[in-house]
Design an enzyme around this catalytic site. Structure first.
Site, PDB file in Angstrom:
ATOM      1  N   ARG A 183       0.842  -1.192   0.000  1.00 29.54           N
ATOM      2  CA  ARG A 183       0.000   0.000   0.000  1.00 29.54           C
ATOM      3  C   ARG A 183       0.882   1.249   0.000  1.00 29.54           C
ATOM      4  O   ARG A 183       2.087   1.164   0.235  1.00 29.54           O
ATOM      5  CB  ARG A 183      -0.943  -0.003   1.204  1.00 29.54           C
ATOM      6  CG  ARG A 183      -0.231  -0.062   2.546  1.00 29.54           C
ATOM      7  CD  ARG A 183      -1.225   0.031   3.688  1.00 29.54           C
ATOM      8  NE  ARG A 183      -1.988  -1.180   3.838  1.00 29.54           N
ATOM      9  CZ  ARG A 183      -1.651  -2.170   4.641  1.00 29.54           C
ATOM     10  NH1 ARG A 183      -0.533  -2.100   5.356  1.00 29.54           N
ATOM     11  NH2 ARG A 183      -2.413  -3.240   4.762  1.00 29.54           N
ATOM     12  N   ARG A 219       1.756   8.466   5.064  1.00 31.76           N
ATOM     13  CA  ARG A 219       0.500   9.014   5.591  1.00 31.76           C
ATOM     14  C   ARG A 219       0.654  10.517   5.767  1.00 31.76           C
ATOM     15  O   ARG A 219       1.696  10.974   6.240  1.00 31.76           O
ATOM     16  CB  ARG A 219       0.164   8.379   6.936  1.00 31.76           C
ATOM     17  CG  ARG A 219      -0.099   6.883   6.869  1.00 31.76           C
ATOM     18  CD  ARG A 219      -0.331   6.319   8.259  1.00 31.76           C
ATOM     19  NE  ARG A 219      -0.455   4.867   8.219  1.00 31.76           N
ATOM     20  CZ  ARG A 219      -0.404   4.086   9.286  1.00 31.76           C
ATOM     21  NH1 ARG A 219      -0.237   4.621  10.487  1.00 31.76           N
ATOM     22  NH2 ARG A 219      -0.526   2.779   9.177  1.00 31.76           N
ATOM     23  N   ARG A 248      14.363 -16.729   3.630  1.00 30.37           N
ATOM     24  CA  ARG A 248      15.254 -15.945   4.479  1.00 30.37           C
ATOM     25  C   ARG A 248      15.056 -16.425   5.915  1.00 30.37           C
ATOM     26  O   ARG A 248      13.948 -16.797   6.311  1.00 30.37           O
ATOM     27  CB  ARG A 248      14.933 -14.452   4.393  1.00 30.37           C
ATOM     28  CG  ARG A 248      15.103 -13.855   3.021  1.00 30.37           C
ATOM     29  CD  ARG A 248      16.540 -13.809   2.569  1.00 30.37           C
ATOM     30  NE  ARG A 248      17.297 -12.778   3.285  1.00 30.37           N
ATOM     31  CZ  ARG A 248      18.604 -12.583   3.135  1.00 30.37           C
ATOM     32  NH1 ARG A 248      19.310 -13.373   2.343  1.00 30.37           N
ATOM     33  NH2 ARG A 248      19.214 -11.625   3.797  1.00 30.37           N
ATOM     34  N   ARG A 296      17.072  -4.481  12.945  1.00 29.45           N
ATOM     35  CA  ARG A 296      16.320  -3.807  14.002  1.00 29.45           C
ATOM     36  C   ARG A 296      16.725  -4.356  15.364  1.00 29.45           C
ATOM     37  O   ARG A 296      17.368  -5.412  15.465  1.00 29.45           O
ATOM     38  CB  ARG A 296      14.813  -3.985  13.796  1.00 29.45           C
ATOM     39  CG  ARG A 296      14.315  -5.418  13.837  1.00 29.45           C
ATOM     40  CD  ARG A 296      12.819  -5.477  13.549  1.00 29.45           C
ATOM     41  NE  ARG A 296      12.303  -6.844  13.610  1.00 29.45           N
ATOM     42  CZ  ARG A 296      11.019  -7.165  13.478  1.00 29.45           C
ATOM     43  NH1 ARG A 296      10.114  -6.219  13.267  1.00 29.45           N
ATOM     44  NH2 ARG A 296      10.621  -8.422  13.545  1.00 29.45           N
ATOM     45  N   GLU A 302      18.532  -8.141  15.459  1.00 31.51           N
ATOM     46  CA  GLU A 302      17.981  -9.072  14.479  1.00 31.51           C
ATOM     47  C   GLU A 302      18.752  -8.972  13.161  1.00 31.51           C
ATOM     48  O   GLU A 302      18.882  -7.890  12.599  1.00 31.51           O
ATOM     49  CB  GLU A 302      16.500  -8.750  14.260  1.00 31.51           C
ATOM     50  CG  GLU A 302      15.719  -9.787  13.513  1.00 31.51           C
ATOM     51  CD  GLU A 302      14.224  -9.504  13.572  1.00 31.51           C
ATOM     52  OE1 GLU A 302      13.629  -9.387  12.473  1.00 31.51           O
ATOM     53  OE2 GLU A 302      13.657  -9.378  14.678  1.00 31.51           O
ATOM     54  N   TYR A 355       3.941 -16.187   2.844  1.00 29.49           N
ATOM     55  CA  TYR A 355       4.034 -15.437   4.086  1.00 29.49           C
ATOM     56  C   TYR A 355       2.615 -15.127   4.566  1.00 29.49           C
ATOM     57  O   TYR A 355       1.838 -14.489   3.852  1.00 29.49           O
ATOM     58  CB  TYR A 355       4.822 -14.138   3.924  1.00 29.49           C
ATOM     59  CG  TYR A 355       4.923 -13.401   5.244  1.00 29.49           C
ATOM     60  CD1 TYR A 355       5.844 -13.820   6.199  1.00 29.49           C
ATOM     61  CD2 TYR A 355       4.056 -12.366   5.556  1.00 29.49           C
ATOM     62  CE1 TYR A 355       5.918 -13.192   7.432  1.00 29.49           C
ATOM     63  CE2 TYR A 355       4.125 -11.741   6.784  1.00 29.49           C
ATOM     64  CZ  TYR A 355       5.052 -12.147   7.715  1.00 29.49           C
ATOM     65  OH  TYR A 355       5.116 -11.537   8.938  1.00 29.49           O
ATOM     66  N   ASP A 415       0.206 -13.658   7.824  1.00 30.38           N
ATOM     67  CA  ASP A 415       0.022 -13.105   9.156  1.00 30.38           C
ATOM     68  C   ASP A 415      -0.764 -14.103   9.996  1.00 30.38           C
ATOM     69  O   ASP A 415      -1.450 -14.995   9.487  1.00 30.38           O
ATOM     70  CB  ASP A 415      -0.724 -11.771   9.079  1.00 30.38           C
ATOM     71  CG  ASP A 415       0.163 -10.640   8.581  1.00 30.38           C
ATOM     72  OD1 ASP A 415       1.393 -10.702   8.815  1.00 30.38           O
ATOM     73  OD2 ASP A 415      -0.362  -9.698   7.953  1.00 30.38           O
TER      74      ASP A 415
END
Length: 378
Positions: free
Chosen positions: A168, A172, A244, A274, A295, A343, A345
């Site tokens: 998307r 914003r 990965r 991160r 990470e 992948y 969620d």
């Protein structure tokens, strides 16, 4: 059920409630798959062992389903990123834009600024990740927040990745820094392991850990639901699908290390992607000490934990070959992130598991053989 993660637990519970006897096996020494959480003995912090999992969905049935087993506490994912010696909010929002460019623009001014002065409008139909980012936010924001992070996360240049990864508009024009848009967002009060324990707590379900699946086991069952790696089921006979994987460097801190749950590091010269500080994933708790993860992302090797399916042209071709093999295999349904090489969620995983269990029961009632896939991988 091969796998004691969300797919195996939810399908197993649904079928047990319908009167079936369910054996759940898992090669690991714990339930929950990559969603596993555990209490750190030293600090009391609830640690997301395989990296953070944040539950977000617009699917009210799924939200009600998980809450029927374990209460979920409100949680908003607010990600920060360190770039060019400053800390910014993600996703890119009005605060990020004003801070980055040293301006005080209103929403309409910022929108015009990005669209007319930053965005590369010569790119009419973005095909790659890089083109998508350049088209919508321009080179400065792309290089600060997307390019380096993506190189580290995927191990290839953003020009080699499809535009669909940026699903998307990545900006914003207000001060909303909630990472997700979904109506329902939260964390299980006692962690994901507690949630999955309760889903599996049924007299019709037995669980065996540290148990590898062998194909000859299938002869002892009416049906097998397999949530392990699709290529692994066939002993990688056509080659290995690309993933990965992640490495976590755990460290501790006496106090509050970074003041947020997730701090991204988008610059290529910083080797990790991160730092996650786990006590901030349960803000209703109070802990003096802290458990943090640096990470690192790299190519998945045999024996590693697979995280993200790569799904580029080469992998999709191999996937099609494995799907053809799977569809010729009777008595097995492939489910979940690994079983369908997608992948997913957590909410989508649960939705598909519920639909799979219901579809399986319906097929049995109609005297039809269950398919290899209720959710098509390709």
């Amino acid at each position: 059920m091969v796998g004691a993660g969300l797919s195996g637990a939810v399908i197993g519970r649904c079928l047990a409630e319908a009167g079936h006897e369910i054996d759940v096996i898992d090669s690991r020494n714990h339930i929950g798959g990559n969603c596993q959480t555990r209490r750190d003995e030293e600090t009391g912090v609830l640690v997301h062992v395989y990296g953070p999992h944040i539950f977000h969905t617009d699917d009210e049935e799924v939200w009600n389903y998980v809450n029927s087993f374990e209460p979920f506490k409100p949680y908003k994912n607010r990600v920060k990123t360190t770039a060019r010696g400053q800390v910014f909010s993600l996703p890119i929002n009005l605060h990020t834009i004003n801070q980055f460019f040293g301006r005080t623009m209103r929403p309409d001014e910022a929108r015009r600024f990005i669209q007319e002065e930053q965005a590369d409008t010569s790119i009419e139909d973005p095909k790659t990740f890089e083109e998508q980012a350049l088209r919508f936010v321009g080179r400065d924001l792309y290089e600060a927040f997307f390019k380096g992070y993506t190189l580290k996360q995927w191990g290839c240049h953003p020009s080699e990745l499809p535009a669909s990864i940026l699903k998307r508009l990545p900006v914003r024009f207000n001060y909303d820094d909630n990472y997700f848009f979904h109506k329902f967002q939260g964390m299980p009060e006692n962690g994901y392991t507690a949630l999955i324990e309760k889903i599996l707590d049924h007299p019709g379900i037995t669980v065996q850990l540290e148990t590898d699946f062998k194909q000859d086991m299938a002869a002892h069952y009416d049906h097998v639901f397999y949530s392990g790696p699709l290529d692994g089921f066939f002993d990688y006979e056509l080659g290995r699908l690309g993933y990965r994987t992640l490495d976590f460097e755990e460290f501790r801190y006496d106090g509050d290390y970074q003041g947020c749950a997730v701090m991204n590091y988008g610059e290529e010269e910083v080797p990790f992607t991160r730092i996650t500080e786990h006590k901030h994933f349960a803000p209703w708790e109070c802990h003096e000490g802290s458990v943090c993860y640096r990470e690192y992302s790299r190519a998945c090797e045999p024996g590693d934990v697979p995280y993200y399916p790569i799904r580029l042209v080469k992998e999709k071709a191999l996937l099609s070959d494995y799907v053809e093999l799977a569809e010729k295999t009777a008595g097995v349904t492939f489910v979940g992130r690994l079983g369908t090489y997608r992948y997913l969620d957590m909410d989508v995983t649960i939705r598909e598991a519920l639909d799979t269990a219901r579809g399986f029961i319906d097929r049995l009632e109609r005297g039809e053989a269950p398919p290899a896939f209720f959710s098509a991988p390709v």
